[in-house]
Scaffold this motif. Structure first.
Motif, PDB file in Angstrom:
ATOM      1  N   LEU A 167       0.903  -1.278  -0.065  1.00  0.00           N
ATOM      2  CA  LEU A 167       0.057  -0.099  -0.106  1.00  0.00           C
ATOM      3  C   LEU A 167       1.035   1.207   0.115  1.00  0.00           C
ATOM      4  O   LEU A 167       0.600   2.100  -0.874  1.00  0.00           O
ATOM      5  N   LEU A 168       1.817   1.379   0.960  1.00  0.00           N
ATOM      6  CA  LEU A 168       2.821   2.288   1.014  1.00  0.00           C
ATOM      7  C   LEU A 168       3.463   2.768  -0.380  1.00  0.00           C
ATOM      8  O   LEU A 168       3.491   3.923  -0.774  1.00  0.00           O
ATOM      9  N   LEU A 169       3.976   1.474  -1.024  1.00  0.00           N
ATOM     10  CA  LEU A 169       4.662   1.669  -2.123  1.00  0.00           C
ATOM     11  C   LEU A 169       3.900   1.918  -3.409  1.00  0.00           C
ATOM     12  O   LEU A 169       4.300   2.453  -4.215  1.00  0.00           O
ATOM     13  N   SER A 170       2.577   1.677  -3.276  1.00  0.00           N
ATOM     14  CA  SER A 170       1.768   1.948  -4.232  1.00  0.00           C
ATOM     15  C   SER A 170       1.684   3.689  -4.666  1.00  0.00           C
ATOM     16  O   SER A 170       1.113   4.230  -5.527  1.00  0.00           O
ATOM     17  N   ASP A 171       2.077   4.566  -3.660  1.00  0.00           N
ATOM     18  CA  ASP A 171       1.898   5.844  -3.715  1.00  0.00           C
ATOM     19  C   ASP A 171       3.110   6.369  -4.149  1.00  0.00           C
ATOM     20  O   ASP A 171       4.093   6.382  -3.354  1.00  0.00           O
ATOM     21  N   LYS A 172       3.181   7.002  -5.253  1.00  0.00           N
ATOM     22  CA  LYS A 172       4.717   7.278  -5.849  1.00  0.00           C
ATOM     23  C   LYS A 172       5.131   8.573  -4.975  1.00  0.00           C
ATOM     24  O   LYS A 172       6.299   9.008  -5.329  1.00  0.00           O
ATOM     25  N   ASN A 173       3.998   9.142  -4.442  1.00  0.00           N
ATOM     26  CA  ASN A 173       5.035  10.476  -3.430  1.00  0.00           C
ATOM     27  C   ASN A 173       5.751   9.889  -2.410  1.00  0.00           C
ATOM     28  O   ASN A 173       6.477  10.901  -1.998  1.00  0.00           O
ATOM     29  N   VAL A 174       5.586   8.761  -1.928  1.00  0.00           N
ATOM     30  CA  VAL A 174       6.115   8.220  -0.636  1.00  0.00           C
ATOM     31  C   VAL A 174       7.856   8.012  -1.096  1.00  0.00           C
ATOM     32  O   VAL A 174       8.347   7.319  -2.181  1.00  0.00           O
ATOM     33  N   LYS A 175       8.563   8.840  -0.402  1.00  0.00           N
ATOM     34  CA  LYS A 175      10.158   8.611  -0.618  1.00  0.00           C
ATOM     35  C   LYS A 175      10.749   7.979   0.232  1.00  0.00           C
ATOM     36  O   LYS A 175      12.080   7.698   0.219  1.00  0.00           O
ATOM     37  N   VAL A 176      10.213   7.945   1.509  1.00  0.00           N
ATOM     38  CA  VAL A 176      10.983   7.067   2.733  1.00  0.00           C
ATOM     39  C   VAL A 176       9.688   6.329   3.471  1.00  0.00           C
ATOM     40  O   VAL A 176       8.809   7.036   3.381  1.00  0.00           O
ATOM     41  N   ILE A 177      10.266   5.326   4.049  1.00  0.00           N
ATOM     42  CA  ILE A 177       9.179   4.741   4.858  1.00  0.00           C
ATOM     43  C   ILE A 177       9.596   4.584   6.422  1.00  0.00           C
ATOM     44  O   ILE A 177      10.720   4.321   6.491  1.00  0.00           O
ATOM     45  N   ALA A 224       8.331  -9.106   3.044  1.00  0.00           N
ATOM     46  CA  ALA A 224       8.105  -7.985   1.882  1.00  0.00           C
ATOM     47  C   ALA A 224       9.094  -7.544   1.023  1.00  0.00           C
ATOM     48  O   ALA A 224       9.220  -7.316  -0.038  1.00  0.00           O
ATOM     49  N   LEU A 225      10.287  -7.365   1.691  1.00  0.00           N
ATOM     50  CA  LEU A 225      11.529  -6.775   1.224  1.00  0.00           C
ATOM     51  C   LEU A 225      12.089  -7.812   0.381  1.00  0.00           C
ATOM     52  O   LEU A 225      12.551  -7.602  -0.878  1.00  0.00           O
ATOM     53  N   ASP A 226      11.918  -9.138   0.479  1.00  0.00           N
ATOM     54  CA  ASP A 226      12.266 -10.225  -0.336  1.00  0.00           C
ATOM     55  C   ASP A 226      11.436 -10.196  -1.510  1.00  0.00           C
ATOM     56  O   ASP A 226      12.105 -10.702  -2.696  1.00  0.00           O
ATOM     57  N   GLU A 227      10.117  -9.953  -1.352  1.00  0.00           N
ATOM     58  CA  GLU A 227       9.202 -10.500  -2.447  1.00  0.00           C
ATOM     59  C   GLU A 227       9.293  -9.003  -3.516  1.00  0.00           C
ATOM     60  O   GLU A 227       8.966  -9.287  -4.427  1.00  0.00           O
ATOM     61  N   MET A 228       9.196  -7.841  -2.962  1.00  0.00           N
ATOM     62  CA  MET A 228       9.020  -6.526  -3.586  1.00  0.00           C
ATOM     63  C   MET A 228      10.271  -5.878  -3.768  1.00  0.00           C
ATOM     64  O   MET A 228      11.151  -5.838  -2.908  1.00  0.00           O
ATOM     65  N   LYS A 229      10.534  -5.071  -4.924  1.00  0.00           N
ATOM     66  CA  LYS A 229      11.568  -4.151  -5.102  1.00  0.00           C
ATOM     67  C   LYS A 229      11.332  -2.895  -4.229  1.00  0.00           C
ATOM     68  O   LYS A 229      10.404  -2.157  -4.406  1.00  0.00           O
ATOM     69  N   VAL A 230      12.173  -2.739  -3.251  1.00  0.00           N
ATOM     70  CA  VAL A 230      11.914  -1.567  -2.445  1.00  0.00           C
ATOM     71  C   VAL A 230      13.343  -0.702  -2.594  1.00  0.00           C
ATOM     72  O   VAL A 230      14.341  -1.131  -2.215  1.00  0.00           O
ATOM     73  N   ASP A 231      13.068   0.495  -3.293  1.00  0.00           N
ATOM     74  CA  ASP A 231      14.649   1.188  -3.731  1.00  0.00           C
ATOM     75  C   ASP A 231      14.621   2.682  -2.835  1.00  0.00           C
ATOM     76  O   ASP A 231      14.959   3.619  -3.334  1.00  0.00           O
ATOM     77  N   ILE A 232      13.368   2.700  -1.539  1.00  0.00           N
ATOM     78  CA  ILE A 232      13.630   3.847  -0.877  1.00  0.00           C
ATOM     79  C   ILE A 232      13.941   3.528   0.408  1.00  0.00           C
ATOM     80  O   ILE A 232      13.964   2.468   0.840  1.00  0.00           O
ATOM     81  N   PRO A 233      14.737   4.700   1.191  1.00  0.00           N
ATOM     82  CA  PRO A 233      15.015   4.147   2.632  1.00  0.00           C
ATOM     83  C   PRO A 233      13.963   3.958   3.650  1.00  0.00           C
ATOM     84  O   PRO A 233      12.738   4.341   3.340  1.00  0.00           O
ATOM     85  N   ILE A 234      14.229   3.027   4.664  1.00  0.00           N
ATOM     86  CA  ILE A 234      13.259   2.672   5.478  1.00  0.00           C
ATOM     87  C   ILE A 234      14.013   2.854   7.014  1.00  0.00           C
ATOM     88  O   ILE A 234      15.031   2.785   7.136  1.00  0.00           O
ATOM     89  N   VAL A 235      13.135   3.373   7.940  1.00  0.00           N
ATOM     90  CA  VAL A 235      13.602   3.563   9.259  1.00  0.00           C
ATOM     91  C   VAL A 235      12.698   2.928  10.300  1.00  0.00           C
ATOM     92  O   VAL A 235      11.449   3.117  10.033  1.00  0.00           O
ATOM     93  N   ILE A 236      13.248   2.380  11.167  1.00  0.00           N
ATOM     94  CA  ILE A 236      12.214   1.473  12.045  1.00  0.00           C
ATOM     95  C   ILE A 236      12.344   1.895  13.538  1.00  0.00           C
ATOM     96  O   ILE A 236      13.696   2.015  13.982  1.00  0.00           O
ATOM     97  N   ARG A 237      11.352   1.779  14.197  1.00  0.00           N
ATOM     98  CA  ARG A 237      11.429   2.015  15.762  1.00  0.00           C
ATOM     99  C   ARG A 237      10.449   0.831  16.157  1.00  0.00           C
ATOM    100  O   ARG A 237       9.158   0.910  15.757  1.00  0.00           O
TER     101      ARG A 237
END
Lengths: 290, 376
Positions: free
Chosen positions: B296-306, B327-340
């Motif tokens: 869902l997040l990646l379907s929005d082209k405005n999203v530059k970081v997760i 998810a990271l294994d299945e799809m191509k994610v080429d934007i940065p991710i930060v996790i808490r």
């Protein structure tokens, strides 16, 4: 002391044989809550985690003396479950179920008021008096016994706040999740008064969010009736109007119910409002040291 | 859930609330036919799910068929507050003596259905509420009694003196209340309810909203739903147990819990960033939910970081971590991710994420600052 529940509270779990009911019954027992009975129509006579199951709340109350109930039944059945608990004579009903129709809640709150029964929720994580009793789905390990009373419309945001309080050495007297629905049971005013009257509560944290004007009313109530220090946090400053932000009650409609109005209302009566959750423990310490 | 005016009018008719004649049209030629058929002065009204249609030029009076055609060609295709007008209602224009406001809503404070009535109808009631709040009568309805005759009459006498109008109004109020409770409504407005020159009470505009939590028992109402593109996405998300609302920023958020999700957006804004969405993955977090959320997040082209913010209660942090890795294994994610991550099973969750060398931060404030820095 504490408010609403303590180590003597005897709990009946409605929907104890369901997935959520069974899971959280185990958690509550592990925390030390006295779970004395469960209810699941047609499954009377069984046991779940050694807790006897009854067909009706009335049977459960008669057999065990339960004085509080927690509800884990599916939302379409939850309104009726609340009525059943009140009819059976418990003093406190806590409804965890999310998605209960508003008209069902109107009927339920009206009936409970007439019966003099207290309701928490629906759509709430429950409540806890740390190291005594936990009713609901709260992660018990983050809470610590202490002097801060907390009330909140949100679940996980409460956990974040409580974690910050506990890490800062500020334990809690009782924490109550009042729920995210537009029509719910006990709300800020009633709980503020209970914390005011509780000798073990020295400061109060109020966590609000967009939608309705309960925070504004709470601010007025604090001004008139509450002498203990209160600090607040309001979620949803960036929420767009007209959209329900997850909680059924979290909506800015016709331009009212915004975070800005609520923050202004608290500040106008001298209640400090944290801009970031992390500021809450400092604000409390400052007020307690005055 | 909201419905269009023409749908609200249809519900009014089913409950015998008097409404002006109308015909729904999708094209200019349909409007021409409709104006001929009604054969008198008409109003051409944009049917969009937002207020302020009149101010935006979406409601026009037409004395002749030509004027109706002219109005329709202007209104169809018009943009009103981001909603494209795809249909118009051609309604009988009655001679109005006076306009009133009548509405039912949920009152959080009295925990009841609230009846509102005002002699200042036709304008936006929010305006009346601000400028002249005393002009709105507000009466909570006892849920045990419902709209009794005496209560309906009491309200009617606040608006009218003429006994025949009081009688008509009493009937309308009772029927509107019945419609409200029968359909699990959250808002039912007649604005305006008008008195015509020949002394008849009639509704010339209506608005109804419904309780989303009650749609399971309101299939006829649910069938009236016409979600727009954003709402379709929200409904799809809901079907997979996610609550999603698209916003216009560029920091995609994934959070558990509605309050925490709002607070996360606020903290991002506080540090000068802009959230791309509200996304609550809810309580029990199967890894699949996290995969759906990432999609869902990646379907929005405005999203530059997760930015992922989880406080585990019922939600288990290790479930979230596993879902994220899948998810990271299945799809191509080429934007940065930060996790808490913190709370239930956080240690295991953090261990899983560390193996993938994804950035983990300790606090919500740090997470927001990291995300903002990543795209600036």
């Amino acid at each position: 002391m504490s408010i609403l529940i303590n180590k003597n509270t005897k709990l009946v779990v409605q929907g104890i044989t369901g997935r959520d009911g069974s899971f959280h019954t185990a958690k509550m027992i592990a925390y030390g809550t006295r779970v004395v009975a469960g209810v699941s129509p047609g499954k009377g006579g069984q046991t779940v985690h050694d807790v006897p199951v009854f067909n009706t709340v009335e049977d459960a109350v008669k057999a065990t003396g339960a004085n509080a109930s927690v509800i884990f039944v599916p939302a379409p059945l939850a309104g009726d479950a609340i009525l059943e608990a009140a009819d059976a004579g418990v003093e406190l009903v806590v409804c965890i179920s999310e998605g209960v129709p508003t008209l069902d809640m109107i009927k339920a709150t009206n009936y409970l008021k007439k019966k003099g029964v207290k309701l928490i929720g629906a759509n709430c994580p429950g409540l806890i008096t740390p190291e005594e009793s936990m009713i609901g789905i709260l992660p018990g390990n983050i809470f610590k016994k202490g002097k801060v009373g907390l009330m909140s419309r949100s679940g996980t945001l409460t956990y974040l706040m409580v974690n910050l309080l506990t890490e800062a050495g500020l334990g809690q007297s009782t924490c109550v999740g009042i729920g995210g629905d537009p029509v719910a049971g006990l709300y800020y005013q009633e709980l503020l008064q209970m914390f005011q009257d509780d000798p073990d509560t020295e400061a109060i944290v109020l966590i609000g969010e967009i939608g309705g004007d309960a925070e504004e009313r709470a601010a007025q109530y604090i001004k008139q009736h509450i002498t203990k220090p209160v600090v607040a946090f309001i979620a949803g400053q960036t929420a767009p109007p007209g959209k329900r932000m997850g909680h059924a009650g979290a909506i800015i409609s016709s331009g009212s119910g915004t975070a800005a109005e609520k923050i202004a209302a608290f500040e106008a009566v001298g209640v400090p409002v944290a801009k970031l959750p992390v500021e809450i423990p400092q604000l409390i310490k400052k007020l307690l040291n005055k | 859930m909201k419905i269009h005016e023409y749908q609200a009018r249809e519900l009014f008719r089913q409950y015998a609330i008097p409404v002006t004649d109308d015909i729904l049209c999708h094209t200019v030629s349909e409007v021409e036919q409709a104006a001929k058929q009604l054969n008198r002065m008409v109003v051409v009204k944009a049917q969009v799910l937002t207020g302020g249609r009149g101010k935006a030029g979406g409601v026009k009076l037409a004395r002749t068929v030509d004027e109706a055609v002219n109005a329709a060609s202007k209104i169809l295709g018009m943009d009103i507050k981001g909603y494209k007008v795809e249909k118009v209602l051609v309604a009988d224009a009655v001679d109005i003596q006076k306009e009133y406001y009548v509405g039912l809503t949920i009152d959080r404070n009295t925990k009841s259905v609230l009846f509102m009535a005002s002699a200042e109808g036709g304008v936006e009631i929010e305006e009346v509420a601000k400028v002249n709040p005393d002009a709105i009568h507000k009466i909570p309805v006892d849920p045990d009694l419902g709209m009794t005759d005496f209560l309906a009459r009491k309200i009617a006498f606040k608006l009218f003196t003429d006994p025949t109008l009081v009688k008509q109004a009493t009937g309308v109020f009772k029927k509107l209340y019945q419609l409200f409770v029968d359909t699990d409504s959250s808002l039912a407005e007649i604005n305006p309810l008008v008195v015509t020159n020949d002394g008849k009470l009639i509704a010339i505009d209506g608005k109804m909203n419904f309780d989303d939590n009650a749609l399971f028992r309101q299939s006829a109402i649910e069938a009236l739903n016409e979600p727009d593109e954003d709402e379709k996405k929200e409904l799809e998300a809901k079907a997979s147990g996610l609550t999603y609302i698209r916003l216009d920023g560029n920091i995609g958020c994934m959070v558990n819990g509605a309050g925490l999700a709002m607070a996360t957006m606020d903290v991002i804004k506080h540090f000068g960033g802009s959230p791309a969405n509200f996304l609550d993955i809810g309580g029990s977090s199967s890894p699949q939910k996290v995969i759906d959320a990432m999609n869902l997040l990646l379907s929005d082209k405005n999203v530059k970081v997760i930015m992922i913010n989880i406080f585990g209660g019922i939600t288990r942090c290790d479930d979230v971590a596993r879902g994220l890795i899948t998810a990271l294994d299945e799809m191509k994610v080429d934007i940065p991710i930060v996790i808490r991550l913190s709370g239930t099973n956080a240690e295991e969750g953090l261990r899983i994420i560390k193996e993938r060398n994804l950035p983990i931060v300790g606090s919500l404030s740090e997470a927001a600052q990291y995300a903002i820095k990543a795209i600036s």
